[in-house]
Scaffold this motif. Structure first.
Motif, mmCIF file in Angstrom:
data_model
loop_
_atom_site.group_PDB
_atom_site.id
_atom_site.type_symbol
_atom_site.label_atom_id
_atom_site.label_comp_id
_atom_site.label_asym_id
_atom_site.label_seq_id
_atom_site.Cartn_x
_atom_site.Cartn_y
_atom_site.Cartn_z
ATOM 1 N N PRO A 158 46.591 -57.075 12.424
ATOM 2 C CA PRO A 158 48.026 -56.811 12.601
ATOM 3 C C PRO A 158 48.802 -57.975 13.207
ATOM 4 C CG PRO A 158 46.717 -54.936 13.336
ATOM 5 C CD PRO A 158 45.752 -56.042 13.071
ATOM 6 N N ASP A 159 48.124 -58.845 13.954
ATOM 7 C CA ASP A 159 48.812 -59.990 14.552
ATOM 8 C C ASP A 159 48.980 -61.146 13.566
ATOM 9 O OD1 ASP A 159 49.222 -59.088 17.308
ATOM 10 O OD2 ASP A 159 47.031 -59.043 17.389
ATOM 11 N N GLY A 160 48.409 -61.001 12.373
ATOM 12 C CA GLY A 160 48.586 -62.028 11.356
ATOM 13 C C GLY A 160 47.772 -63.288 11.579
ATOM 14 N N SER A 161 46.689 -63.190 12.355
ATOM 15 C CA SER A 161 45.886 -64.378 12.641
ATOM 16 C C SER A 161 44.582 -64.411 11.860
ATOM 17 C CB SER A 161 45.578 -64.462 14.142
ATOM 18 O OG SER A 161 44.810 -63.342 14.565
ATOM 19 N N GLY A 162 44.405 -63.496 10.907
ATOM 20 C CA GLY A 162 43.214 -63.534 10.063
ATOM 21 C C GLY A 162 43.280 -64.703 9.097
ATOM 22 N N VAL A 163 42.120 -65.153 8.622
ATOM 23 C CA VAL A 163 42.113 -66.296 7.702
ATOM 24 C C VAL A 163 42.836 -65.963 6.396
ATOM 25 C CG1 VAL A 163 40.091 -67.439 8.652
ATOM 26 C CG2 VAL A 163 39.766 -65.641 6.945
ATOM 27 N N LEU A 164 42.773 -64.715 5.961
ATOM 28 C CA LEU A 164 43.517 -64.315 4.763
ATOM 29 C C LEU A 164 45.011 -64.282 5.049
ATOM 30 C CD1 LEU A 164 43.416 -63.343 1.827
ATOM 31 C CD2 LEU A 164 43.150 -61.004 2.679
ATOM 32 N N ASP A 165 45.375 -63.813 6.250
ATOM 33 C CA ASP A 165 46.791 -63.740 6.627
ATOM 34 C C ASP A 165 47.423 -65.130 6.647
ATOM 35 O OD1 ASP A 165 46.383 -60.998 7.151
ATOM 36 O OD2 ASP A 165 45.755 -61.423 9.201
ATOM 37 N N ILE A 166 46.721 -66.104 7.180
ATOM 38 C CA ILE A 166 47.298 -67.435 7.401
ATOM 39 C C ILE A 166 47.155 -68.332 6.173
ATOM 40 C CG2 ILE A 166 47.033 -69.585 8.730
ATOM 41 C CD1 ILE A 166 46.326 -67.854 11.146
ATOM 42 N N PHE A 167 45.956 -68.354 5.585
ATOM 43 C CA PHE A 167 45.673 -69.336 4.539
ATOM 44 C C PHE A 167 45.789 -68.767 3.125
ATOM 45 C CE2 PHE A 167 43.246 -70.552 8.340
ATOM 46 C CZ PHE A 167 43.895 -71.747 8.630
ATOM 47 N N GLY A 168 45.950 -67.445 3.040
ATOM 48 C CA GLY A 168 46.139 -66.832 1.730
ATOM 49 C C GLY A 168 44.864 -66.629 0.957
ATOM 50 N N GLU A 169 43.786 -67.256 1.370
ATOM 51 C CA GLU A 169 42.490 -67.102 0.719
ATOM 52 C C GLU A 169 41.391 -67.524 1.697
ATOM 53 O OE1 GLU A 169 41.333 -70.572 -1.959
ATOM 54 O OE2 GLU A 169 43.543 -70.621 -2.104
ATOM 55 N N TYR A 170 40.189 -67.090 1.419
ATOM 56 C CA TYR A 170 39.037 -67.500 2.216
ATOM 57 C C TYR A 170 37.790 -67.314 1.362
ATOM 58 C CZ TYR A 170 37.749 -62.594 2.818
ATOM 59 O OH TYR A 170 37.364 -61.291 2.576
ATOM 60 N N SER A 171 36.741 -68.017 1.712
ATOM 61 C CA SER A 171 35.462 -67.841 1.016
ATOM 62 C C SER A 171 34.655 -66.787 1.765
ATOM 63 C CB SER A 171 34.693 -69.160 0.975
ATOM 64 O OG SER A 171 35.436 -70.137 0.281
ATOM 65 N N PRO A 172 34.031 -65.842 1.053
ATOM 66 C CA PRO A 172 33.297 -64.742 1.718
ATOM 67 C C PRO A 172 31.951 -65.211 2.288
ATOM 68 C CG PRO A 172 33.081 -64.555 -0.648
ATOM 69 C CD PRO A 172 34.001 -65.717 -0.419
ATOM 70 N N ILE A 173 32.037 -66.192 3.151
ATOM 71 C CA ILE A 173 30.876 -66.807 3.799
ATOM 72 C C ILE A 173 31.157 -66.798 5.294
ATOM 73 C CG2 ILE A 173 29.498 -68.925 4.021
ATOM 74 C CD1 ILE A 173 30.647 -69.677 1.190
ATOM 75 N N VAL A 174 30.157 -66.511 6.110
ATOM 76 C CA VAL A 174 30.357 -66.494 7.555
ATOM 77 C C VAL A 174 29.477 -67.547 8.219
ATOM 78 C CG1 VAL A 174 28.616 -64.712 8.034
ATOM 79 C CG2 VAL A 174 30.526 -65.026 9.609
ATOM 80 N N ARG A 175 30.042 -68.238 9.164
ATOM 81 C CA ARG A 175 29.277 -69.103 10.057
ATOM 82 C C ARG A 175 29.386 -68.444 11.431
ATOM 83 N NH1 ARG A 175 28.794 -72.034 14.994
ATOM 84 N NH2 ARG A 175 28.157 -74.175 14.607
ATOM 85 N N PRO A 176 28.395 -67.626 11.841
ATOM 86 C CA PRO A 176 28.518 -66.907 13.109
ATOM 87 C C PRO A 176 28.653 -67.873 14.286
ATOM 88 C CG PRO A 176 26.646 -66.118 11.823
ATOM 89 C CD PRO A 176 27.117 -67.374 11.178
ATOM 90 N N GLN A 177 29.445 -67.485 15.258
ATOM 91 C CA GLN A 177 29.552 -68.291 16.468
ATOM 92 C C GLN A 177 28.170 -68.490 17.074
ATOM 93 O OE1 GLN A 177 31.519 -70.126 17.872
ATOM 94 N NE2 GLN A 177 31.130 -70.208 20.053
ATOM 95 N N GLU A 178 27.831 -69.750 17.376
ATOM 96 C CA GLU A 178 26.520 -70.130 17.912
ATOM 97 C C GLU A 178 25.379 -69.606 17.036
ATOM 98 O OE1 GLU A 178 26.964 -72.275 19.867
ATOM 99 O OE2 GLU A 178 28.629 -71.855 21.214
ATOM 100 N N VAL A 179 25.636 -69.467 15.740
ATOM 101 C CA VAL A 179 24.698 -68.935 14.737
ATOM 102 C C VAL A 179 23.921 -67.726 15.259
ATOM 103 C CG1 VAL A 179 24.509 -71.047 13.405
ATOM 104 C CG2 VAL A 179 22.912 -70.703 15.263
ATOM 105 N N MET A 180 24.609 -66.831 15.975
ATOM 106 C CA MET A 180 23.967 -65.639 16.534
ATOM 107 C C MET A 180 23.858 -64.555 15.471
ATOM 108 S SD MET A 180 25.494 -65.239 20.361
ATOM 109 C CE MET A 180 25.181 -66.473 21.628
ATOM 110 N N THR A 181 22.633 -64.085 15.258
ATOM 111 C CA THR A 181 22.398 -62.965 14.343
ATOM 112 C C THR A 181 21.325 -62.054 14.924
ATOM 113 O OG1 THR A 181 20.597 -63.980 13.059
ATOM 114 C CG2 THR A 181 22.866 -64.466 12.360
ATOM 115 N N THR A 182 21.321 -60.830 14.448
ATOM 116 C CA THR A 182 20.298 -59.851 14.818
ATOM 117 C C THR A 182 20.133 -58.898 13.643
ATOM 118 O OG1 THR A 182 19.621 -58.248 16.532
ATOM 119 C CG2 THR A 182 21.921 -58.205 15.859
ATOM 120 N N PRO A 183 18.937 -58.350 13.425
ATOM 121 C CA PRO A 183 18.767 -57.395 12.332
ATOM 122 C C PRO A 183 19.806 -56.275 12.406
ATOM 123 C CG PRO A 183 16.632 -58.017 13.191
ATOM 124 C CD PRO A 183 17.653 -58.645 14.099
#
Length: 1004
Positions: A158-183
């Motif tokens: 709602p604040d308009g700060s999403g990558v789609l909101d600002i850039f109009g497009e994005y690639s559906p790829i994630v680079r997790p912060q500090e490459v943190m993942t868990t099952p």
């Protein structure tokens, strides 16, 4: 004379022949097998800029001490790429940008041109934007609600700060912060439309999974892979990424790409490859380094412009984005690992979990989550009469929690965060808890009124005195607890007897066990800790009463005597000096001598010294005849080996209960305090300086020395559970990649929501925590040792402690210099133990032992219930309380220092213990004679009007609510002089190795 000339001539000939031969060996010979060979395969290069302006090393100011460095370097990256594009280069960027702090708050205010420029480049088809996380999140430690919000808001909000909101497009790829993942994350990512995850496969200790899998082929390591988790079955595409350390490891991008292309020509790599360089957008690597002209040839020193020129000079290399590469290249291999990943110390959560402040922060986050759960349970119990104003308070609290869950508030700076960052984190977290506490208090008040409207017990029931009414509320999604601990504050109720009955609304009687009772001078109970076995977890009303005569258990198995604590399942042996000699289950020793015994490893020069308490006292609190056996071990924690140190103390309570197969432990530890004479941080940025004692190397408040063993064929297995409720495991078998990994200094790849367990060849151990007392999302690092003669591994567990030592060894293709340079210069490769210096706090543990390789389901449920107990609500006469307060008494702040830069003098100190309301800085030209006094609520003061070159004297006083001021010792400084650099630099020997590797690459 002619003989000397002849000898010199001969030497010169020999040297010339050697140089020519060397040139042939390193440059010409490798090319001979490639003559006439061609290939259509290319080396694709992607440049990834990880953008987050909210830092742990730096603060929230628009200068080099804060995000001003980010803005400067990012602008330079964009400007440089624009310039090279105009010259015909196809260089492009892959941006992963955190939303809340960077895109929503800092960049719009201080550098809107950066957003506009990236937007322009994305629209032109040059750059791409991928997803990071909305709140720079500790992704692997999130609940499903938090995770979903973090990812979905990163895309649009709602604040308009999403990558789609600002850039109009994005690639559906994630680079997790500090490459943190868990099952469990991977399935949720796919559910939210994410198709691939970027994870480091790095040769340096800034990595996600390289140590955890068999070495990948070159083709696999530089191409998309399919990740599949053996426990959960979830699959996703993983893109291996590399960092500037890997460029040093491979000498330069030219040499790296050339070596890979030669393998393509030889047919060892059968298709294209992708070298994805992903590094922080504020890293000095992108800007380049100021060097003399004769040194500018060195690789990896000229910034992004040097990198672009090197790639553009290669006819077989080409820039790309991740989306473009994935469109034409399918996964070429499969990987599987069960570790919870992070790019911190020891490839895990050391950097974020083991600072002492992080235990405090996460305990409050756990409390906030629990408050939200409790309000929902209370409102369900109230039905139509639910508290009206709780919803808005909980919403505000939740938004603050999303901020608090930023990785920046926990690390990766080591051993300390920047002091100003600590203050910001504390403010966010305290406000978060205030909001949810207020919501819970409002809900409790409404429920207490309902409970108080219930009549007292029927006269037909023989009771001495009515104490209170209560109900137990259970989260229906949580495991059903078999027991519950309740600590009641009975102050003012004049209760004498500690024999308590619990009556439900049908007047069925249950007798809770009194674990401990606390009395005042008049023998009235002030607090009582009860153990309720198999509580009826319905919304039934219960009544606390006291009853005579005393009803004792028939033949209880629990006993506490001289040197022993036991029940039917467990035996704890204690020496006359108060040291645990061993813990047994089913007559098998499970924990070894000195388990639970606190210790500090202290580094003096190159020597590591073990520091531990001397003789401790031993006391029986409950003898066990009523079903509860309790002992207390307590005493001073003195460390005479460290000059100028102040002693600490410990007070540990061990409990066994009749019919319960677990050992319970409550601990209070006051760590010794040692002088802080070392500097941390760079003298060129005074605001980031602080005083510490680097001698603290490891800290263990209650180390568990597990007797179980493992071997190379059957390694130890860690069993864990995360905050999604997903249970999984991993083998500690990193020795498969290198014999240097037989001994592991710190193992922490396990998120610990409720418990962590470890199994070996002869059984296992599980540890749970009562999160009401102390919590951490990865609370239990481990240390593994290898006995070569016995070919056996052993492991120690360190709840709420910090381990340290040699970093892991990585399968590497290159020189090994990347790893060496990273460890020598990286700000994060330090022990967290200095944060324990002088700290005081409580914790509460539950220990379970089991036979076989798997943790039984019943034990899992009990551990979770111990960690996340049901909500017990009283009518308000008695209050539910936790352990005794663990704050230290008021004292002067530590770590006072002064440093100058650019005409400003920075006076800095640490937060004083005892909750000060503010500070007074007293400044003068003569010792003990202060001309000026300044007041501040912060832990620093910046002065701009001091006379450069003049000596000053300063002391700082902490002010407390009662008006008392406690001052530091005085220090002196000269205005205009900078404090020494408290950071690290590359050793000369390593610099020479890097120079030599660069020279060889040039010759080649």
């Amino acid at each position: 004379m002619s003989k000397k000339r002849g000898f010199l001539k001969t030497v010169l000939y020999i040297v010339a022949i050697f140089v020519a031969a060397f040139f042939l060996i390193v440059s010409v010979f490798p090319r001979i097998p490639l003559i006439g060979k061609t290939t259509e395969s290319k080396v694709y290069i992607a440049l990834g800029f990880h953008t987050n302006l909210y830092h742990s090393y730096r603060i929230d100011t628009n200068d080099e001490a804060g995000f001003g460095k980010d803005i400067r370097i990012i602008r330079d990256i964009i400007k440089t790429m624009d310039e090279y594009n105009e010259k015909g280069s196809k260089v492009c960027g892959v941006w992963d940008i955190e939303n809340l702090f960077s895109l929503q708050e800092m960049l719009p205010e201080y550098a809107p041109d950066i957003i506009d420029s990236i937007k322009r480049r994305v629209a032109a088809g040059r750059d791409e934007v991928i997803v990071m996380s909305y709140n720079n999140a500790l992704t692997s430690a999130l609940t499903e609600e938090e995770f979903t919000d973090s990812v979905s808001r990163a895309i649009t909000n709602p604040d308009g700060s999403g990558v789609l909101d600002i850039f109009g497009e994005y690639s559906p790829i994630v680079r997790p912060q500090e490459v943190m993942t868990t099952p469990g994350n991977f399935a949720l990512y796919k559910k939210l439309g994410i198709k691939a995850v970027v994870l480091y496969y790095s040769a340096i200790p800034f990595d996600a999974f390289r140590v955890f899998v068999p070495p990948l082929t070159y083709e696999e390591a530089m191409n998309p892979l399919t990740y599949k988790n053996k426990d959960t079955g979830e699959e996703i595409t993983v893109i291996p990424a590399y960092n500037q350390g890997d460029l040093i490891e491979n000498v330069s991008i030219t040499k790296w790409a050339r070596d890979v292309h030669r393998k393509q020509l030889r047919g060892k790599i059968k298709g294209d490859v992708l070298i994805f360089i992903n590094a922080d957008a504020d890293d000095s690597y992108w800007a380049g380094y100021t060097l003399p002209g004769y040194m500018k040839w060195l690789p990896n020193t000229g910034g992004i412009s040097q990198l672009i020129e090197e790639v553009d000079a290669l006819d077989y290399a080409e820039f790309t984005t991740l989306k473009d590469y994935l469109e034409n290249h399918k996964p070429v291999g499969k990987v599987s690992f069960g570790q919870d990943t992070a790019d911190g110390n020891f490839n895990g959560y050391d950097s974020w979990a083991q600072k002492i402040t992080n235990h405090e922060y996460w305990t409050k986050i756990a409390k906030d989550r629990r408050n939200h759960r409790d309000v929902k349970l209370i409102n369900l119990a109230l039905g139509d009469g639910k508290a009206p104003d709780t919803e808005s308070l909980l919403k505000e609290s939740y938004e603050l929690r999303l901020r608090a869950l930023s990785t920046t508030n926990f690390g990766m700076a080591a051993p300390f965060l920047a002091k100003s960052r600590e203050r910001v984190a504390e403010k966010i977290i305290d406000e978060m808890v205030e909001k949810s506490d207020a919501a819970e208090e409002e809900a409790l008040e409404a429920l207490s009124k309902k409970l108080n409207s219930t009549p007292s017990p029927s006269p037909s029931v023989e009771v001495m005195k009515f104490v209170d009414s209560f109900i137990i509320l259970k989260d229906e999604t949580a495991p059903a607890p078999r027991f519950a601990f309740v600590t009641l504050d009975l102050t003012g109720l004049e209760v004498v007897e500690d024999r308590f009955l619990i009556l439900n609304d049908e007047l069925n009687v249950k007798i809770p066990l009194v674990v401990r009772a606390f009395r005042d001078r008049d023998n009235f109970l002030t607090r009582v800790k009860l153990f309720i076995n198999e509580p009826e977890l319905s919304k039934t009303l219960f009544l606390f009463t006291t009853k005579l005569p005393v009803e004792r258990r028939k033949n209880p198995s629990s006993t506490a005597g001289a040197g022993v604590l036991r029940n039917k399942e467990i035996v704890v042996e204690v020496t006359k000096n108060g040291v645990i000699n061993g813990v047994y289950m089913d007559d098998v020793k499970r924990l070894d001598y000195k388990s639970f015994f606190p210790r500090i490893v202290y580094k003096k020069g190159e020597e590591l010294i073990d520091l531990a308490p001397g003789k401790l006292d031993y006391e029986i609190l409950n003898d066990g005849v009523e079903g509860v056996a309790v002992i207390r071990v307590f005493g001073d924690f003195d460390i005479p080996a460290v000059k100028g140190g102040k002693p600490g103390s410990i007070d540990y309570i061990f409990t066994l209960i009749d019919g319960i197969e677990y050992l319970f432990m409550e601990g209070r530890i006051d760590y010794p305090e040692t002088p802080v004479n070392d500097l941390l941080g760079g003298g060129n940025v005074p605001m980031l300086l602080r005083r510490i004692d680097r001698g603290w190397y490891e800290a263990a408040p209650a180390e568990l020395i597990f007797t179980g063993k493992a071997d190379k064929k059957k390694p130890f297995k860690v069993i864990k559970r995360n905050f999604l409720g997903v249970e999984s495991s991993y083998a500690v078998d990193y020795f498969r990649n290198s014999n240097d990994n037989l001994n592991l200094a710190s193992i922490n790849n396990h998120i610990t929501a409720g418990y962590v367990a470890l199994s070996g060849t002869n059984g296992g151990i599980a540890v749970g925590t009562d999160d009401r007392e102390k919590a951490n999302f990865a609370f239990c690092p481990m240390k593994m040792s290898y006995d070569k003669e016995k070919d056996a591994f052993s492991i120690r567990l360190n709840p709420f402690g910090a381990y340290f030592g040699e970093q892991y060894r990585f399968p590497t293709w290159g020189t090994g210099l990347g790893r060496e340079a990273a460890v020598a210069s990286g700000q994060q490769y330090h022990s967290s133990a200095p944060t324990y210096n002088g700290y005081a706090g409580n914790f509460s543990l539950m220990i379970s032992f089991f036979n076989g390789k798997e943790l039984p389901k019943r034990a899992k449920n009990d551990l979770i219930s111990f960690s996340e107990p049901p909500l017990i609500v009283t009518g308000g006469r008695a209050k539910i309380v936790s352990m005794e307060c663990c704050t230290k008494p008021p004292a002067a702040p530590r770590g006072l220092l002064a440093s100058s830069k650019d005409g400003s003098t920075y006076i800095l100190w640490d937060k004083a213990p005892g909750k000060p309301t503010g500070y007074r800085v007293h400044l003068g030209r003569q010792t003990g004679n202060y001309d000026e006094t300044f007041e501040t609520g912060d832990v620093n003061l910046v002065l701009t009007d001091l006379t450069e070159g003049s000596a000053y004297f300063v002391t700082v006083g902490a002010i407390f609510a009662d008006g008392k001021e406690i001052k530091t010792d005085e220090i002196s400084f000269v205005a205009g002089e900078a404090a020494p650099n408290g950071g690290l630099s590359l050793p000369i020997s390593l610099q020479l190795k890097v120079l030599w590797a660069g020279l060889l690459a040039m010759i080649n």
